[in-house]
Design an enzyme around this catalytic site. Sequence first.
Site, PDB file in Angstrom:
ATOM      1  N   ARG A 234       0.205   6.459   7.352  1.00 30.83           N
ATOM      2  CA  ARG A 234       0.037   6.482   5.989  1.00 30.83           C
ATOM      3  C   ARG A 234      -0.323   7.935   5.504  1.00 30.83           C
ATOM      4  O   ARG A 234      -0.350   8.285   4.322  1.00 30.83           O
ATOM      5  CB  ARG A 234      -0.638   5.244   5.311  1.00 30.83           C
ATOM      6  CG  ARG A 234      -0.049   3.995   5.671  1.00 30.83           C
ATOM      7  CD  ARG A 234      -0.621   2.874   4.455  1.00 30.83           C
ATOM      8  NE  ARG A 234      -0.270   1.499   4.901  1.00 30.83           N
ATOM      9  CZ  ARG A 234       0.678   0.815   4.697  1.00 30.83           C
ATOM     10  NH1 ARG A 234       1.443   1.391   3.845  1.00 30.83           N
ATOM     11  NH2 ARG A 234       0.748  -0.172   4.947  1.00 30.83           N
TER      12      ARG A 234
ATOM     13  N   ASP B 237       7.255   2.404  -2.939  1.00 33.47           N
ATOM     14  CA  ASP B 237       7.461   3.644  -2.106  1.00 33.47           C
ATOM     15  C   ASP B 237       8.918   3.670  -1.792  1.00 33.47           C
ATOM     16  O   ASP B 237       9.502   4.802  -1.674  1.00 33.47           O
ATOM     17  CB  ASP B 237       6.663   3.253  -0.672  1.00 33.47           C
ATOM     18  CG  ASP B 237       6.759   1.817  -0.227  1.00 33.47           C
ATOM     19  OD1 ASP B 237       7.728   1.103  -0.920  1.00 33.47           O
ATOM     20  OD2 ASP B 237       6.211   1.485   1.008  1.00 33.47           O
TER      21      ASP B 237
ATOM     22  N   ASP C  63      14.589  -1.068  -0.275  1.00 31.71           N
ATOM     23  CA  ASP C  63      15.523  -1.324   1.060  1.00 31.71           C
ATOM     24  C   ASP C  63      16.500  -2.308   0.745  1.00 31.71           C
ATOM     25  O   ASP C  63      17.463  -2.187   0.289  1.00 31.71           O
ATOM     26  CB  ASP C  63      14.544  -1.423   2.331  1.00 31.71           C
ATOM     27  CG  ASP C  63      15.314  -1.581   3.870  1.00 31.71           C
ATOM     28  OD1 ASP C  63      16.038  -0.876   3.735  1.00 31.71           O
ATOM     29  OD2 ASP C  63      15.057  -2.478   4.522  1.00 31.71           O
TER      30      ASP C  63
ATOM     31  N   LYS D 235       0.845  -1.227  -0.041  1.00 28.19           N
ATOM     32  CA  LYS D 235      -0.105  -0.058  -0.042  1.00 28.19           C
ATOM     33  C   LYS D 235       0.827   1.363  -0.133  1.00 28.19           C
ATOM     34  O   LYS D 235       0.388   2.256  -0.122  1.00 28.19           O
ATOM     35  CB  LYS D 235      -1.063   0.095   1.164  1.00 28.19           C
ATOM     36  CG  LYS D 235      -1.624  -1.292   1.287  1.00 28.19           C
ATOM     37  CD  LYS D 235      -2.547  -1.043   3.013  1.00 28.19           C
ATOM     38  CE  LYS D 235      -3.011  -2.390   3.303  1.00 28.19           C
ATOM     39  NZ  LYS D 235      -3.430  -2.374   4.696  1.00 28.19           N
ATOM     40  N   GLY D 236       2.181   1.241   0.191  1.00 28.61           N
ATOM     41  CA  GLY D 236       2.961   2.266   0.526  1.00 28.61           C
ATOM     42  C   GLY D 236       3.182   3.150  -0.712  1.00 28.61           C
ATOM     43  O   GLY D 236       3.321   4.476  -0.141  1.00 28.61           O
TER      44      GLY D 236
ATOM     45  N   ASP E 277       4.155   3.436   6.274  1.00 29.76           N
ATOM     46  CA  ASP E 277       3.583   2.712   7.565  1.00 29.76           C
ATOM     47  C   ASP E 277       4.499   2.476   8.635  1.00 29.76           C
ATOM     48  O   ASP E 277       5.677   2.011   8.186  1.00 29.76           O
ATOM     49  CB  ASP E 277       2.298   2.051   7.413  1.00 29.76           C
ATOM     50  CG  ASP E 277       3.045   0.423   7.105  1.00 29.76           C
ATOM     51  OD1 ASP E 277       3.950   0.368   6.419  1.00 29.76           O
ATOM     52  OD2 ASP E 277       2.588  -0.484   7.564  1.00 29.76           O
TER      53      ASP E 277
END
Length: 202
Positions: free
Chosen positions: A175, A110, A113, A56-57, A169
């Site tokens: 968010r 988003d 990493d 959802k990021g 989040d």
Amino acid sequence: MLLASDASRADRRVSRPADAQRTLLGAGELSAIARRLGGEIRRDYPDGVVLVALLKGSICFLADLVRELPGPCELDFLALSAYGDGRTRVRVVKDLDLEVAGRDVVVVLDIVDTGLTLAYLLRLIALRGARSTVACALLDRQSRRLLPVEIRYVGHVIADEHVVGYGLDLDERYRNLPSLEVADEAELRAEPTAMFERLVRR
Ligand code: IMP
Ligand code: MG
């Protein structure tokens, strides 16, 4: 003039755990990133592109990015879930609706990493027969990379700090913040509403 009440509020601010928090990118800087990357994608794909956003990021970034792409463009969404030892394995929990075979795809994320998620996505979309697949990430945390992945469009390179807001989040919170905030994970978990209090005070 500093009123007594202001001074005590300032003191409280220094002593609160929430003070490890700071704004990394404000709303204006985030729109500028979307404008810059949207412009680059628009130039690179004049005949159209499929944007595949990872839920959802990426939602806030995607919403800003697509409005900088006033050309042929289709949208789709994928959701993954991590599992297994160290949560290093991923599986699809919401698959693509569009047929991407023969299409040019830009995956929108988003943050990259370790790179595990992006590597999985690139392979999945390639297996579906896309003509080309590249990545567009709002944030790139290069220092934690485990897999080498190429990110064609990078918004901002960040240090090894946890960020929330603008779609990102911590345990499904934050968010909805319009800015991107750096915060210590342990402190946020210990005091989950301190972030909102700080932003309201500002
Ligand atoms: P990777 O597979 O390790 O590259 O992880 C990517 C995913 O981890 C991102 O799509 C985010 O959902 C999540 N993630 C990594 N770092 C952060 C962070 O600082 N804040 C919020 N989510 C993060
Ligand atoms: Mg998350």
